[in-house]
Design a protein around this motif. Structure first.
Motif, PDB file in Angstrom:
ATOM      1  N   ILE A  36       1.033  -1.129   0.052  1.00 16.39           N
ATOM      2  CA  ILE A  36      -0.128  -0.189  -0.071  1.00 16.39           C
ATOM      3  C   ILE A  36       0.761   1.444  -0.082  1.00 16.39           C
ATOM      4  N   PHE A  37       2.029   1.261   0.728  1.00 15.45           N
ATOM      5  CA  PHE A  37       2.621   2.475   0.915  1.00 15.45           C
ATOM      6  C   PHE A  37       3.609   2.896  -0.399  1.00 15.45           C
ATOM      7  N   PRO A  38       4.417   1.796  -0.871  1.00 20.05           N
ATOM      8  CA  PRO A  38       5.143   2.001  -2.179  1.00 20.05           C
ATOM      9  C   PRO A  38       4.121   2.218  -3.357  1.00 20.05           C
ATOM     10  N   ALA A  39       3.025   1.671  -3.253  1.00 24.28           N
ATOM     11  CA  ALA A  39       2.208   1.903  -4.721  1.00 24.28           C
ATOM     12  C   ALA A  39       1.476   3.316  -4.413  1.00 24.28           C
ATOM     13  N   THR A  40       1.105   3.653  -3.029  1.00 24.20           N
ATOM     14  CA  THR A  40       0.544   4.912  -3.145  1.00 24.20           C
ATOM     15  C   THR A  40       1.470   5.983  -3.226  1.00 24.20           C
ATOM     16  N   VAL A  41       2.809   5.982  -2.853  1.00 23.00           N
ATOM     17  CA  VAL A  41       3.898   6.894  -3.480  1.00 23.00           C
ATOM     18  C   VAL A  41       4.112   7.007  -4.784  1.00 23.00           C
ATOM     19  N   SER A  42       4.095   5.755  -5.456  1.00 21.39           N
ATOM     20  CA  SER A  42       4.060   5.738  -6.845  1.00 21.39           C
ATOM     21  C   SER A  42       2.751   6.407  -7.640  1.00 21.39           C
ATOM     22  N   MET A  43       1.806   6.382  -7.021  1.00 24.46           N
ATOM     23  CA  MET A  43       0.673   7.002  -7.527  1.00 24.46           C
ATOM     24  C   MET A  43       0.653   8.373  -7.318  1.00 24.46           C
ATOM     25  N   PHE A  44       1.248   8.933  -6.126  1.00 31.07           N
ATOM     26  CA  PHE A  44       1.323  10.520  -5.949  1.00 31.07           C
ATOM     27  C   PHE A  44       2.459  11.061  -6.847  1.00 31.07           C
ATOM     28  N   THR A  45       3.174  10.103  -7.043  1.00 30.16           N
ATOM     29  CA  THR A  45       4.509  10.484  -7.954  1.00 30.16           C
ATOM     30  C   THR A  45       4.049  10.637  -9.418  1.00 30.16           C
ATOM     31  N   VAL A  47       0.645  11.477 -10.251  1.00 26.52           N
ATOM     32  CA  VAL A  47      -0.262  12.678 -10.052  1.00 26.52           C
ATOM     33  C   VAL A  47       0.392  13.840 -10.026  1.00 26.52           C
ATOM     34  N   ARG A  48       1.572  14.065  -9.370  1.00 30.64           N
ATOM     35  CA  ARG A  48       2.359  15.176  -9.220  1.00 30.64           C
ATOM     36  C   ARG A  48       2.756  15.648 -10.745  1.00 30.64           C
ATOM     37  N   LYS A  49       3.331  14.847 -11.303  1.00 29.60           N
ATOM     38  CA  LYS A  49       3.924  15.033 -12.726  1.00 29.60           C
ATOM     39  C   LYS A  49       2.907  15.321 -13.522  1.00 29.60           C
ATOM     40  N   ILE A  50       1.705  14.747 -13.646  1.00 34.14           N
ATOM     41  CA  ILE A  50       0.709  15.370 -14.408  1.00 34.14           C
ATOM     42  C   ILE A  50       0.174  16.743 -14.125  1.00 34.14           C
ATOM     43  N   ILE A  51       0.296  17.202 -12.619  1.00 30.18           N
ATOM     44  CA  ILE A  51      -0.290  18.406 -12.313  1.00 30.18           C
ATOM     45  C   ILE A  51       0.495  19.479 -12.645  1.00 30.18           C
ATOM     46  N   VAL A  52       1.841  19.145 -12.553  1.00 26.63           N
ATOM     47  CA  VAL A  52       2.868  20.053 -13.024  1.00 26.63           C
ATOM     48  C   VAL A  52       3.240  20.001 -14.646  1.00 26.63           C
ATOM     49  N   LYS A  53       2.411  19.397 -15.148  1.00 32.15           N
ATOM     50  CA  LYS A  53       2.700  19.076 -16.575  1.00 32.15           C
ATOM     51  C   LYS A  53       4.023  18.801 -17.035  1.00 32.15           C
ATOM     52  N   GLU A  54       4.563  17.970 -16.349  1.00 38.21           N
ATOM     53  CA  GLU A  54       5.675  17.246 -16.758  1.00 38.21           C
ATOM     54  C   GLU A  54       5.519  16.533 -18.095  1.00 38.21           C
ATOM     55  N   GLU A  55       6.254  16.476 -18.905  1.00 33.45           N
ATOM     56  CA  GLU A  55       6.228  15.842 -20.409  1.00 33.45           C
ATOM     57  C   GLU A  55       7.247  14.601 -20.286  1.00 33.45           C
ATOM     58  N   LYS A  56       6.701  13.831 -21.619  1.00 32.68           N
ATOM     59  CA  LYS A  56       7.726  12.640 -21.839  1.00 32.68           C
ATOM     60  C   LYS A  56       8.159  11.697 -20.489  1.00 32.68           C
ATOM     61  N   PHE A  57       7.217  11.263 -20.190  1.00 27.88           N
ATOM     62  CA  PHE A  57       7.276  10.088 -19.095  1.00 27.88           C
ATOM     63  C   PHE A  57       5.838   8.980 -19.323  1.00 27.88           C
ATOM     64  N   LYS A  58       6.411   7.915 -19.142  1.00 25.92           N
ATOM     65  CA  LYS A  58       5.138   6.855 -19.176  1.00 25.92           C
ATOM     66  C   LYS A  58       4.877   6.448 -17.890  1.00 25.92           C
ATOM     67  N   ILE A  59       3.673   6.521 -17.871  1.00 29.31           N
ATOM     68  CA  ILE A  59       2.778   6.139 -16.493  1.00 29.31           C
ATOM     69  C   ILE A  59       3.292   4.854 -16.084  1.00 29.31           C
ATOM     70  N   PHE A  60       3.272   3.677 -16.722  1.00 31.98           N
ATOM     71  CA  PHE A  60       3.643   2.511 -16.146  1.00 31.98           C
ATOM     72  C   PHE A  60       5.208   2.369 -15.890  1.00 31.98           C
ATOM     73  N   ASN A  61       5.930   2.694 -16.784  1.00 28.52           N
ATOM     74  CA  ASN A  61       7.547   2.693 -16.405  1.00 28.52           C
ATOM     75  C   ASN A  61       7.561   3.534 -15.025  1.00 28.52           C
ATOM     76  N   THR A  62       7.166   4.771 -15.139  1.00 24.81           N
ATOM     77  CA  THR A  62       7.565   5.389 -13.909  1.00 24.81           C
ATOM     78  C   THR A  62       6.873   4.915 -12.696  1.00 24.81           C
ATOM     79  N   PHE A  63       5.537   4.350 -12.819  1.00 21.97           N
ATOM     80  CA  PHE A  63       4.772   3.740 -11.483  1.00 21.97           C
ATOM     81  C   PHE A  63       5.820   2.567 -11.114  1.00 21.97           C
ATOM     82  N   TRP A  64       6.321   1.663 -12.022  1.00 19.77           N
ATOM     83  CA  TRP A  64       7.049   0.700 -11.516  1.00 19.77           C
ATOM     84  C   TRP A  64       8.274   0.864 -10.939  1.00 19.77           C
ATOM     85  N   ARG A  65       9.017   1.847 -11.688  1.00 20.12           N
ATOM     86  CA  ARG A  65      10.298   2.123 -10.955  1.00 20.12           C
ATOM     87  C   ARG A  65      10.509   2.871  -9.712  1.00 20.12           C
TER      88      ARG A  65
END
Length: 202
Positions: A36-45, A47-65
């Motif tokens: 739950i904690f590592p998955a939630t940190v990955s989700m917030f990571t 979401v933060r990238k989306i909000i700050v409009k960071e480009e050129k990242f893949k959701i699954f790869n970033t989540f897993w990493r």
């Protein structure tokens, strides 16, 4: 609403559904209690990238990493919160078995409960936004929450509202609740961070 606005909203909703599904799957991957904690940190990571409009990242790869890199560290924080929760549960059980005794402990337990709760509410946005030493994450989460009562209340009301909605419509659990909560909490976290930063510069 023009077509472009509708398309952007639809795209964002699809992203949030995808993130929510990943959050559930990776929580299960960690057997729930450890996921739950590592998955939630990955989700917030994400979401933060989306909000700050960071480009050129893949959701699954970033989540897993993020999940892989933060698994051990975030579970260290999870253990702290679990221990606090167990301590409160054990003490409440003890007080229920000793009705009329140790009444002075109730205010102490209530204070510990609310301190832990508000710290947890801000822990994830603080964790993905700042680079701090280990226990500074807990300290700063508590202090920011303490100085952000409006955001704390809004986050709490959001959590209760989402809980009510999924209780009535449990079929929505795989779709939205986690990612929408993370999105709103991150937005409110940014507002608190900005306000505190302005205070420090004046």
């Amino acid at each position: 609403m023009n077509w472009e606005s509708f398309n952007n909203i639809a795209h964002r909703m699809i992203e949030l559904i995808y993130i929510n599904i990943l959050w559930i799957l990776f929580t299960i991957l960690g057997l729930g209690i450890f996921g739950i904690f590592p998955a939630t940190v990955s989700m917030f990571t994400i979401v933060r990238k989306i909000i700050v409009k960071e480009e050129k990242f893949k959701i699954f790869n970033t989540f897993w990493r993020t999940y892989h890199m933060e698994f051990m560290r975030t579970n260290g924080f999870a253990i702290i919160f679990y221990l606090v929760g167990y301590f409160l549960y054990y003490d409440l059980q003890f007080l229920q078995l000793n009705v009329g005794k140790f009444q002075f402990l109730y205010p102490v337990l209530i204070l510990i409960f609310f301190s832990g709760l508000i710290t947890l509410l801000f822990f994830f946005p603080v964790y993905v936004h700042f680079k701090l030493s280990y226990f500074q994450y807990l300290k700063q989460s508590f202090l920011i929450a303490l100085t952000s009562p409006i955001e704390v209340i809004t986050i709490a009301l959001t959590g209760v509202s989402i809980y009510i909605v999924v209780s009535v419509f449990p079929g929505m659990i795989p779709l939205f609740p986690g990612s929408i909560f993370a999105y709103i909490v991150t937005r409110l976290g940014f507002r608190a961070f900005t306000r505190i930063a302005k205070r420090q510069t004046t």
